[in-house]
Motif scaffolding. Structure first.
Motif, PDB file in Angstrom:
ATOM      1  N   THR A  65       0.771  -1.357   0.018  1.00 58.80           N
ATOM      2  CA  THR A  65       0.155   0.035   0.158  1.00 58.80           C
ATOM      3  C   THR A  65       1.025   1.191   0.000  1.00 58.80           C
ATOM      4  O   THR A  65       1.823   1.355   0.649  1.00 58.80           O
ATOM      5  CB  THR A  65      -0.767  -0.137   1.145  1.00 58.80           C
ATOM      6  OG1 THR A  65      -1.900  -1.236   1.231  1.00 58.80           O
ATOM      7  CG2 THR A  65      -1.870   1.466   1.070  1.00 58.80           C
ATOM      8  N   ILE A  66       0.421   2.084  -1.056  1.00 59.85           N
ATOM      9  CA  ILE A  66       1.528   3.403  -0.994  1.00 59.85           C
ATOM     10  C   ILE A  66       0.677   4.644  -1.052  1.00 59.85           C
ATOM     11  O   ILE A  66      -0.520   4.433  -1.133  1.00 59.85           O
ATOM     12  CB  ILE A  66       2.251   3.280  -2.442  1.00 59.85           C
ATOM     13  CG1 ILE A  66       1.360   3.443  -3.573  1.00 59.85           C
ATOM     14  CG2 ILE A  66       3.160   2.116  -2.494  1.00 59.85           C
ATOM     15  CD1 ILE A  66       2.145   3.364  -4.831  1.00 59.85           C
ATOM     16  N   ASP A  67       1.258   5.726  -0.859  1.00 58.51           N
ATOM     17  CA  ASP A  67       0.584   7.042  -0.902  1.00 58.51           C
ATOM     18  C   ASP A  67      -0.016   7.353  -2.288  1.00 58.51           C
ATOM     19  O   ASP A  67       0.984   7.061  -3.206  1.00 58.51           O
ATOM     20  CB  ASP A  67       1.591   8.115  -0.035  1.00 58.51           C
ATOM     21  CG  ASP A  67       1.138   9.370  -0.026  1.00 58.51           C
ATOM     22  OD1 ASP A  67       0.758  10.136  -0.908  1.00 58.51           O
ATOM     23  OD2 ASP A  67       0.710   9.785   1.450  1.00 58.51           O
ATOM     24  N   PRO A  68      -0.880   8.024  -2.361  1.00 54.72           N
ATOM     25  CA  PRO A  68      -1.174   8.366  -3.707  1.00 54.72           C
ATOM     26  C   PRO A  68      -0.318   9.065  -4.672  1.00 54.72           C
ATOM     27  O   PRO A  68      -0.145   9.069  -5.877  1.00 54.72           O
ATOM     28  CB  PRO A  68      -2.690   9.311  -3.587  1.00 54.72           C
ATOM     29  CG  PRO A  68      -3.185   8.839  -2.353  1.00 54.72           C
ATOM     30  CD  PRO A  68      -1.884   8.478  -1.690  1.00 54.72           C
ATOM     31  N   VAL A  69       0.611   9.953  -3.906  1.00 54.05           N
ATOM     32  CA  VAL A  69       1.481  10.665  -4.517  1.00 54.05           C
ATOM     33  C   VAL A  69       2.665   9.920  -5.105  1.00 54.05           C
ATOM     34  O   VAL A  69       3.002  10.412  -6.410  1.00 54.05           O
ATOM     35  CB  VAL A  69       2.158  11.711  -3.764  1.00 54.05           C
ATOM     36  CG1 VAL A  69       3.173  11.219  -2.614  1.00 54.05           C
ATOM     37  CG2 VAL A  69       2.827  12.910  -4.614  1.00 54.05           C
ATOM     38  N   ARG A  70       2.695   8.652  -4.845  1.00 53.83           N
ATOM     39  CA  ARG A  70       3.783   7.734  -5.475  1.00 53.83           C
ATOM     40  C   ARG A  70       3.014   7.132  -6.631  1.00 53.83           C
ATOM     41  O   ARG A  70       3.796   6.917  -7.671  1.00 53.83           O
ATOM     42  CB  ARG A  70       3.970   6.836  -4.545  1.00 53.83           C
ATOM     43  CG  ARG A  70       4.951   7.154  -3.059  1.00 53.83           C
ATOM     44  CD  ARG A  70       5.487   5.865  -2.494  1.00 53.83           C
ATOM     45  NE  ARG A  70       6.597   5.172  -3.186  1.00 53.83           N
ATOM     46  CZ  ARG A  70       7.357   4.177  -2.842  1.00 53.83           C
ATOM     47  NH1 ARG A  70       7.014   3.886  -1.620  1.00 53.83           N
ATOM     48  NH2 ARG A  70       8.286   3.679  -3.601  1.00 53.83           N
ATOM     49  N   ALA A  71       1.676   7.065  -6.617  1.00 48.76           N
ATOM     50  CA  ALA A  71       0.988   6.759  -7.979  1.00 48.76           C
ATOM     51  C   ALA A  71       1.347   7.764  -8.938  1.00 48.76           C
ATOM     52  O   ALA A  71       1.297   7.365 -10.133  1.00 48.76           O
ATOM     53  CB  ALA A  71      -0.229   6.205  -7.620  1.00 48.76           C
ATOM     54  N   GLU A  72       0.980   9.019  -8.457  1.00 46.32           N
ATOM     55  CA  GLU A  72       1.215  10.278  -9.404  1.00 46.32           C
ATOM     56  C   GLU A  72       2.517   9.781  -9.908  1.00 46.32           C
ATOM     57  O   GLU A  72       2.737  10.121 -11.029  1.00 46.32           O
ATOM     58  CB  GLU A  72       0.876  11.239  -8.649  1.00 46.32           C
ATOM     59  CG  GLU A  72      -0.462  11.536  -8.460  1.00 46.32           C
ATOM     60  CD  GLU A  72      -0.683  12.819  -7.725  1.00 46.32           C
ATOM     61  OE1 GLU A  72      -0.010  13.860  -7.952  1.00 46.32           O
ATOM     62  OE2 GLU A  72      -1.529  13.030  -6.650  1.00 46.32           O
ATOM     63  N   ALA A  73       3.578   9.722  -9.232  1.00 43.39           N
ATOM     64  CA  ALA A  73       4.935   9.701  -9.646  1.00 43.39           C
ATOM     65  C   ALA A  73       5.188   8.451 -10.763  1.00 43.39           C
ATOM     66  O   ALA A  73       5.721   8.589 -11.586  1.00 43.39           O
ATOM     67  CB  ALA A  73       5.923   9.365  -8.392  1.00 43.39           C
ATOM     68  N   PHE A  74       4.556   7.377 -10.420  1.00 42.83           N
ATOM     69  CA  PHE A  74       4.679   6.244 -11.304  1.00 42.83           C
ATOM     70  C   PHE A  74       4.220   6.705 -12.493  1.00 42.83           C
ATOM     71  O   PHE A  74       4.640   6.154 -13.594  1.00 42.83           O
ATOM     72  CB  PHE A  74       3.692   5.165 -10.684  1.00 42.83           C
ATOM     73  CG  PHE A  74       3.715   3.810 -11.652  1.00 42.83           C
ATOM     74  CD1 PHE A  74       4.742   3.006 -11.717  1.00 42.83           C
ATOM     75  CD2 PHE A  74       2.846   3.487 -12.497  1.00 42.83           C
ATOM     76  CE1 PHE A  74       4.809   1.783 -12.523  1.00 42.83           C
ATOM     77  CE2 PHE A  74       2.692   2.627 -13.253  1.00 42.83           C
ATOM     78  CZ  PHE A  74       3.700   1.530 -13.351  1.00 42.83           C
ATOM     79  N   ASP A  75       2.948   7.250 -12.597  1.00 39.32           N
ATOM     80  CA  ASP A  75       2.233   7.575 -13.880  1.00 39.32           C
ATOM     81  C   ASP A  75       3.252   8.338 -14.878  1.00 39.32           C
ATOM     82  O   ASP A  75       3.322   8.509 -15.997  1.00 39.32           O
ATOM     83  CB  ASP A  75       0.849   8.446 -13.689  1.00 39.32           C
ATOM     84  CG  ASP A  75      -0.198   7.505 -13.089  1.00 39.32           C
ATOM     85  OD1 ASP A  75       0.231   6.213 -13.274  1.00 39.32           O
ATOM     86  OD2 ASP A  75      -0.946   7.829 -12.484  1.00 39.32           O
TER      87      ASP A  75
END
Length: 760
Positions: free
Chosen positions: A139-149
């Motif tokens: 489970t990760i913070d949403p900002v890390r998902a933004e970084a992935f994108d």
């Protein structure tokens, strides 16, 4: 003479070392960074799945894998280390987003105090392990998902449109779905490098790479074990010198023989059949040298070769793959052919059908070489579809060839072992004073197919840690370990057959050197795995035992001088002049063993040193001077020895051999001194000061002075290539006749060369 103590020592070393290597290996494989079922955000978004991570690993492998940049520091050096690059880009993206949320333009615009606060927040975010074994989720913070994108788009652009600075051609990977999967794999490698192993404050990769933004620094264990390794090195060197100093000084009264007694006047049919192996060795070596020059030039020009858009047909990843594979092929071919050449000489018996077996093995070798090289090109060019793993490239450095070709090569090695056994069997049955040395010859021959089989222990979907563990069994134990033992025994037999070395002396030396070498060499395999997702014991064991590997090399000068004395003995024993240059190649082996394996090997082996140097050009410094300097020179020396013995009565022109020998060695030294070593040391400085990502970045590597150093490599490469061409021309001349000196002659029945001594 009894060798009981040495045999007991050898058995104990082998048993204990492999028990440790296997036992810790089980722990390594069981504690590998987990591949999650899903990676999800705290607000419920499923970012990607474990299947996509594994698919991404396969995508990366199929387009060249470790021949396109590095992962966890292992691979090639023109493109970035994708782990370090991803980790730094993700970290800076997150801090810029956080800074923007406070009204600042970006992280760099903040005050020192606010930057420190964000770095502390980043460390907490990145290093906290949210892996849940029960659900299989990270489970990760949403900002890390933004970084992935954002990073997914960045890497998709690199591989779709190409990057000259990385020597990645346009169209290297154009499928958006596969690009996303490969990004998921890159993310996982960076997650393992930034997330603390459960119950510790150290990441799965022992805090590698160096990344100050998230607090990735050398661990206390790396510092302590570096100190212990230095202590063990000094203690081992002292013990070795003490041992040699305690040995009685005996002077052998037996004079050198008055004539060449290596094989007799009539080589057997199977021995003559090995000649074509050596011609293939020379041809493959020339092609490998050319590919090395091309691969090195890609580091400067990126997409071409002096303006020619070569990457359209031969991308960097293919050139480097072929360069490494051909190196292993020609060196191994030389050693295997020498074994086939020596076996009938040792036993004095030519088994029925041996020549047919040698010819069949030669045909199989050509099929594996041509088929595997073609498959690697087809895989990287997306022409094999889902068959890439079996017939293309596995994507792992040194074991790139597809699994089908790998299995064929293993079968060929087993067939070679059978040919060796049937030729050696009569000699084994005699149980004369050569029996212990002959037994070592057989055991080292058995080890060659046995340890190559380690490369079959992982599969297409194996965890990267599993593949790395078994890959290093092949690279370290097969290439650097038991092949070296085999070569040591072969040289001992050559010298005893020439009556330049007494059998008891040779046997004792071989057994002793094997015990000493394997004492550090087997467990020393772990020094390749410090930062490959392995637990703490690997760090300690690898540090201590890799230091012990260096110990026997400090006395390698004795071996070199003994060989020099043999080469200089021609004034008193004219026939020995014929073996001058093969012996000089053995002198070069001793020199590069100390410099390449010893000095440059230990330069990068201690944990703290490797922490900053992993994946930099200090590794190819060690690689070129140890792999070619030791094993390549040995392959060339063995080739010349066998070719010399096939027609001992024909005098050679020594001038081409002299030119080739000094050009090859001088070119290798210039390549390292003018280019590779300065680049590696400057990268190390950058790694210590800024981080691994910067030492591998295009910004640093393509700065003016770094490009100048890359161009400087052309000097050493050109000298080296000239030496390779001269030697290949000389070998060809043994067929056409232009390499023989017709003014030399042999007294019939004596093999005593009476010409050209004054010209040496």
């Amino acid at each position: 003479m009894s060798y009981k103590k040495l045999w007991i020592a050898l058995v104990l070393v082998m048993a204990v070392s492999f028990a440790v290597l296997g036992g810790v290996g089980v722990k390594v494989l069981n504690s590998a960074p987990p591949i999650p079922a899903q990676v999800v955000t705290t607000n419920g978004r499923v970012l990607f799945t474990g299947t996509e991570i594994q698919n991404g690993q396969n995508v990366w492998q199929s387009i060249g894998g470790q021949e396109v940049g590095t992962i966890w520091g292992h691979g090639s050096y023109v493109a970035p280390d994708w782990t370090a690059d991803w980790l730094h880009r993700e970290s800076t993206y997150i801090m810029d987003r956080w800074a923007a949320a406070t009204g600042a333009a970006n992280y760099a615009a903040l005050s020192v105090e606010r930057q420190a606060a964000l770095r502390a927040r980043l460390r907490e975010t990145m290093r906290t392990n949210t892996w849940d074994a029960a659900t299989g989720r990270i489970t990760i913070d949403p900002v890390r998902a933004e970084a992935f994108d954002a990073l997914e788009r960045h890497y998709a652009d690199i591989f779709a449109n190409g990057r000259n600075d990385y020597a990645i051609p346009r169209g290297a990977l154009s499928d958006p779905a596969k690009a996303r999967e490969m990004s998921a794999f890159f993310w996982w490698t960076a997650w393992a490098a930034s997330t603390n192993r459960p119950g510790t404050d150290v990441t799965y990769t022992q805090n590698w790479p160096h990344e100050p933004l998230i607090g990735n620094q050398p661990t206390p264990g790396a510092i302590v074990w570096t100190g212990v390794s230095l202590f063990m090195l000094l203690a081992g060197v002292g013990g070795m010198v003490w041992y040699f100093g305690s040995q009685p000084r005996t002077i052998e009264q037996e004079l050198l023989p008055s004539n060449d007694s290596l094989l007799g006047l009539h080589p057997t049919a199977s021995q003559r059949a090995t000649v074509k192996f050596f011609f293939v060795v020379a041809a493959l070596w020339v092609v490998q040298v050319a590919l090395g020059a091309i691969a090195a030039h890609y580091g400067v020009e990126g997409s071409g070769f002096y303006g020619i858009p070569l990457d359209r047909w031969l991308p960097y990843s293919v050139a480097r793959t072929w360069h490494l594979q051909l190196g292993l092929f020609w060196i191994a071919t030389s050693w295997l052919a020498t074994g086939l050449f020596m076996a009938p000489a040792i036993s004095g018996v030519e088994p029925k059908g041996q020549r047919l077996g040698v010819n069949a093995l030669f045909g199989a070798l050509l099929i594996v070489v041509v088929g595997s090289l073609a498959g690697e090109w087809m895989s990287i060019e997306h022409k094999l579809g889902n068959l890439w793993f079996w017939f293309g490239t596995q994507g792992y450095e040194y074991v790139d060839l597809g699994r089908f070709w790998q299995i064929l090569l293993f079968i060929g090695l087993v067939f070679w072992l059978w040919l060796m056994w049937r030729a050696l069997k009569p000699a084994l049955a005699r149980r004369d004073q050569s029996h212990p040395l002959l037994l070592m010859f057989l055991l080292s021959s058995i080890a060659i197919p046995l340890f190559y089989a380690a490369g079959l222990m992982y599969g297409q979907r194996s965890n990267l840690v599993t593949a790395e563990y078994w890959r290093w069994w092949v690279v370290h134990l097969w290439v650097e370990g038991f092949f070296e033992v085999f070569a040591t025994v072969v040289i001992a037999f050559l010298l005893t057959r020439l009556k330049l070395l007494a059998v008891p002396t040779a046997t004792r030396a071989v057994l002793f050197s094997t015990v000493v070498f394997l004492s550090g060499g087997i467990i020393g395999t772990f020094h390749h795995l410090y930062f490959a997702g392995t637990p703490n014991p690997v760090l300690g064991l690898g540090a201590v035992f890799s230091a012990l590997e260096v110990v026997p090399l400090v006395l390698i000068g004795f071996e070199a001088w003994e060989n020099i004395r043999l080469a200089r003995a021609r004034e008193q024993h004219i026939w020995l002049a014929a073996y001058k240059w093969p012996i000089y190649f053995f002198v070069a082996v001793a020199f590069w063993n100390f410099v390449g394996a010893g000095l440059f090997g230990f330069m990068i082996n201690p944990p703290v040193a490797l922490y900053y140097m992993q994946g930099l050009n200090t590794t190819p410094v060690h690689g070129h001077t140890a792999l070619f300097g030791v094993y390549g020179m040995l392959g060339l020396g063995l080739m010349l020895f066998c070719l010399r013995a096939l027609r001992p009565g024909k005098a050679w022109k020594n001038a081409p051999l002299a030119v080739a020998f000094w050009a090859i060695n001088g070119g290798l030294a210039l390549m390292v001194a003018l280019s590779l070593l300065p680049i590696g040391l400057m990268q190390t400085w950058a790694s210590v000061q800024y981080g691994t990502w910067y030492a591998r970045s295009a910004e640093f590597l393509h700065s003016g002075y770094m490009n100048d150093l890359r161009w400087m490599r052309m000097i050493g490469d050109s000298v080296f290539a000239a030496g390779a061409l001269v030697l290949a021309w000389f070998v060809l001349g043994l067929v056409t006749g232009h390499s023989y000196d017709e003014r030399g002659y042999v007294e019939e029945g004596a093999w005593e060369v009476r010409a050209q001594v004054h010209r040496d």
